[in-house]
Design a protein around this motif. Sequence first.
Motif, PDB file in Angstrom:
ATOM      1  N   ASP A  50      -0.053   3.952   1.352  1.00 31.47           N
ATOM      2  CA  ASP A  50      -0.039   4.825   2.708  1.00 31.47           C
ATOM      3  C   ASP A  50       0.539   4.030   3.702  1.00 31.47           C
ATOM      4  N   SER A  68       0.979  -1.142  -0.071  1.00 26.09           N
ATOM      5  CA  SER A  68       0.031  -0.055  -0.309  1.00 26.09           C
ATOM      6  C   SER A  68       0.842   1.326   0.091  1.00 26.09           C
ATOM      7  N   VAL A 126      -1.317  -5.047  -0.243  1.00 28.17           N
ATOM      8  CA  VAL A 126      -2.570  -4.761  -1.049  1.00 28.17           C
ATOM      9  C   VAL A 126      -3.180  -5.966  -1.386  1.00 28.17           C
TER      10      VAL A 126
END
Length: 446
Positions: free
Chosen positions: A28, A26, A33
């Motif tokens: 962030d 990911s 993911v």
Amino acid sequence: MSDGPLVVIGDALLDVDVEGDAARLSPDAPVPVVAVSAERARPGGAGLAALLAARDGAGVVLITALGDDADGHRLCGLLSQELDLVGLALRGGTVRKTRVRSGGQTLVRLDTGDGRAARCAPTPRAAEAIAAAGAVLVSDYGRGVAGMARELLRDTDVPVVWDPHPLGERPVPGCALLTPSEAEARAWCRSGYHGPDQAARHLVRELRAGAVAVTTGERGAALAVGDGAPTRVPSPLRARGRDTCGAGDRLAGAVALALLAGAGVEEAVTTGVAEASRFVERGGAASVRVREQRLGDRPRTALEVAGLTRALGGRLIATGGCFDLLHAGHVSLLRRARALGDALVVCVNSDDSVRRLKGPARPVVDVHDRVEVLRALGCVDAVAVFDEDTPAAVIEQLRPDVWVKGGDYEGEALPESEVLGRIGAEIVVLSTLPGRSTSNLIREIR
């Protein structure tokens, strides 16, 4: 060898595997993911042990607590097609374990639900099932079901296999076999743990069991029988690095089935270790596929609705008739019948049956259309068609708690009274709407 079924008693859970590809992190947070490609549900805990035993071809009855929530209904649907369910009340939400997986590995597990079996006496159906058992497997996951069966198990004379849990019940004395994992055996050995062999020998004495098999993963099991010296039961396979989820349930179920078939304890444990090893080699619990059936699915057969309703501890209502030219009087009767319980099955005379009862000019509407119209009513959960002059045979199959008749039958002897009395069903007569009848409608049309 006993003719009775294997009765599994314990806490059934809902297991869900979310499968996907985890090819990137990911942006962030440094977490993978997962691009989800599939979601698969199956029974867990005692439900998995019972399901796998049933797939070995055995007759299996599962006594478990089932929640009246979406996950509970889903779990019930996963189980009800392959074994007999005896439902107990669950307080709280159904326990669900969701594993997010990628490439055959579990990345994270999400647990929800706090359900525990309600504290009450076992139901008559549970008592009858245990009394008829050829062998019993207690699959304790610490959620209270095992405790409800303790008194019933004290007097049983069939082999009892108890798969314990550190937070669960103390096994009843006299079990043929206990099957703790090495971690569970360590928790039970309060005076100190000195390896699986000594733990097995200690637990035979401490828990007053006929034998104890401490499972040790790919190393097999350490077995102590009575006062004899512990022996090792090796695993025939080395499934290193494989997903071992469900292996203990597979082993306990296979052992119980072997004892049911007349095997000795050592032979049964050898069989159980081998079956658990093969189960892990095939992919463990993640490889188990179950066709889902949900209470909200349509179409549903009348027998499916009856089984699901009983499994959830619900009250099954049934009624019968020709239902030729469905009118407001029929709808009123069906709505009030449905309000008496948790599910309504309508038993409908076939076309030949209607002709014998009403004459060659009836029915006006054929059975296919009559069934479709009835199924479209929100108060009707399922429809069953019968070809006999009376619904006695279909009543015996459905075994409803309540049989509803319209008020025009009040005071008359019902041809189905004998079967209703035999199955203990209550007969409820509901008043009909005045002036509403199929015969009147036909006269007006003509």
